[in-house]
Design a protein around this motif. Structure first.
Motif, PDB file in Angstrom:
ATOM      1  N   GLU A  70       0.831  -1.206   0.000  1.00 27.64           N
ATOM      2  CA  GLU A  70       0.000   0.000   0.000  1.00 27.64           C
ATOM      3  C   GLU A  70       0.864   1.253   0.000  1.00 27.64           C
ATOM      4  O   GLU A  70       0.563   2.222  -0.698  1.00 27.64           O
ATOM      5  N   ASP A  71       1.959   1.231   0.767  1.00 28.57           N
ATOM      6  CA  ASP A  71       2.879   2.374   0.792  1.00 28.57           C
ATOM      7  C   ASP A  71       3.479   2.623  -0.588  1.00 28.57           C
ATOM      8  O   ASP A  71       3.613   3.766  -1.023  1.00 28.57           O
ATOM      9  N   ILE A  72       3.861   1.545  -1.272  1.00 30.80           N
ATOM     10  CA  ILE A  72       4.453   1.687  -2.605  1.00 30.80           C
ATOM     11  C   ILE A  72       3.456   2.294  -3.580  1.00 30.80           C
ATOM     12  O   ILE A  72       3.805   3.167  -4.378  1.00 30.80           O
ATOM     13  N   LYS A  73       2.188   1.874  -3.498  1.00 31.80           N
ATOM     14  CA  LYS A  73       1.139   2.449  -4.361  1.00 31.80           C
ATOM     15  C   LYS A  73       1.010   3.947  -4.115  1.00 31.80           C
ATOM     16  O   LYS A  73       0.906   4.742  -5.042  1.00 31.80           O
ATOM     17  N   ILE A  74       1.023   4.350  -2.848  1.00 31.66           N
ATOM     18  CA  ILE A  74       0.880   5.758  -2.493  1.00 31.66           C
ATOM     19  C   ILE A  74       2.101   6.553  -2.982  1.00 31.66           C
ATOM     20  O   ILE A  74       1.952   7.662  -3.500  1.00 31.66           O
ATOM     21  N   GLU A  75       3.290   5.970  -2.839  1.00 33.02           N
ATOM     22  CA  GLU A  75       4.518   6.649  -3.277  1.00 33.02           C
ATOM     23  C   GLU A  75       4.563   6.878  -4.775  1.00 33.02           C
ATOM     24  O   GLU A  75       5.131   7.852  -5.235  1.00 33.02           O
ATOM     25  N   LYS A  76       3.954   5.968  -5.562  1.00 32.52           N
ATOM     26  CA  LYS A  76       3.971   6.079  -7.014  1.00 32.52           C
ATOM     27  C   LYS A  76       3.050   7.169  -7.522  1.00 32.52           C
ATOM     28  O   LYS A  76       3.176   7.611  -8.657  1.00 32.52           O
ATOM     29  N   ARG A  77       2.091   7.596  -6.725  1.00 32.48           N
ATOM     30  CA  ARG A  77       1.133   8.623  -7.163  1.00 32.48           C
ATOM     31  C   ARG A  77       1.770   9.948  -7.337  1.00 32.48           C
ATOM     32  O   ARG A  77       2.648  10.435  -6.853  1.00 32.48           O
TER      33      ARG A  77
END
Length: 77
Positions: A70-77
């Motif tokens: 979930e953190d990686i998804k947020i970082e990619k935004r």
């Protein structure tokens, strides 16, 4: 429950900080372990070994991996 620090001289308990009540109250006195005699120090490896297995059945690795995804998804935004 209120907690205050106090000093025990072998005969009397003397508060180090003010007590914010004037009514007659039952108290609980706790003597901490003698710090000088009971200090145990652990290396990082020993501490990890003591904790190993303490979270069994809680699926901690799966929770960690899901949270990291979930953190990686947020970082990619």
């Amino acid at each position: 429950m209120k907690i205050i620090r106090a000093f025990f001289d072998g005969q009397e308990i003397k508060p180090i900080e003010p007590i914010k009540t004037k009514k007659k109250t039952e108290i609980l006195v706790i003597f901490p372990n003698d710090i000088e005699k009971n200090i145990e120090t652990f290396t990082h490896e020993e501490a990890r070994a003591l904790l190993r297995g303490s979270g069994k059945g809680e699926k901690l690795i799966e929770k960690l991996l899901r949270s990291r995804a979930e953190d990686i998804k947020i970082e990619k935004r």
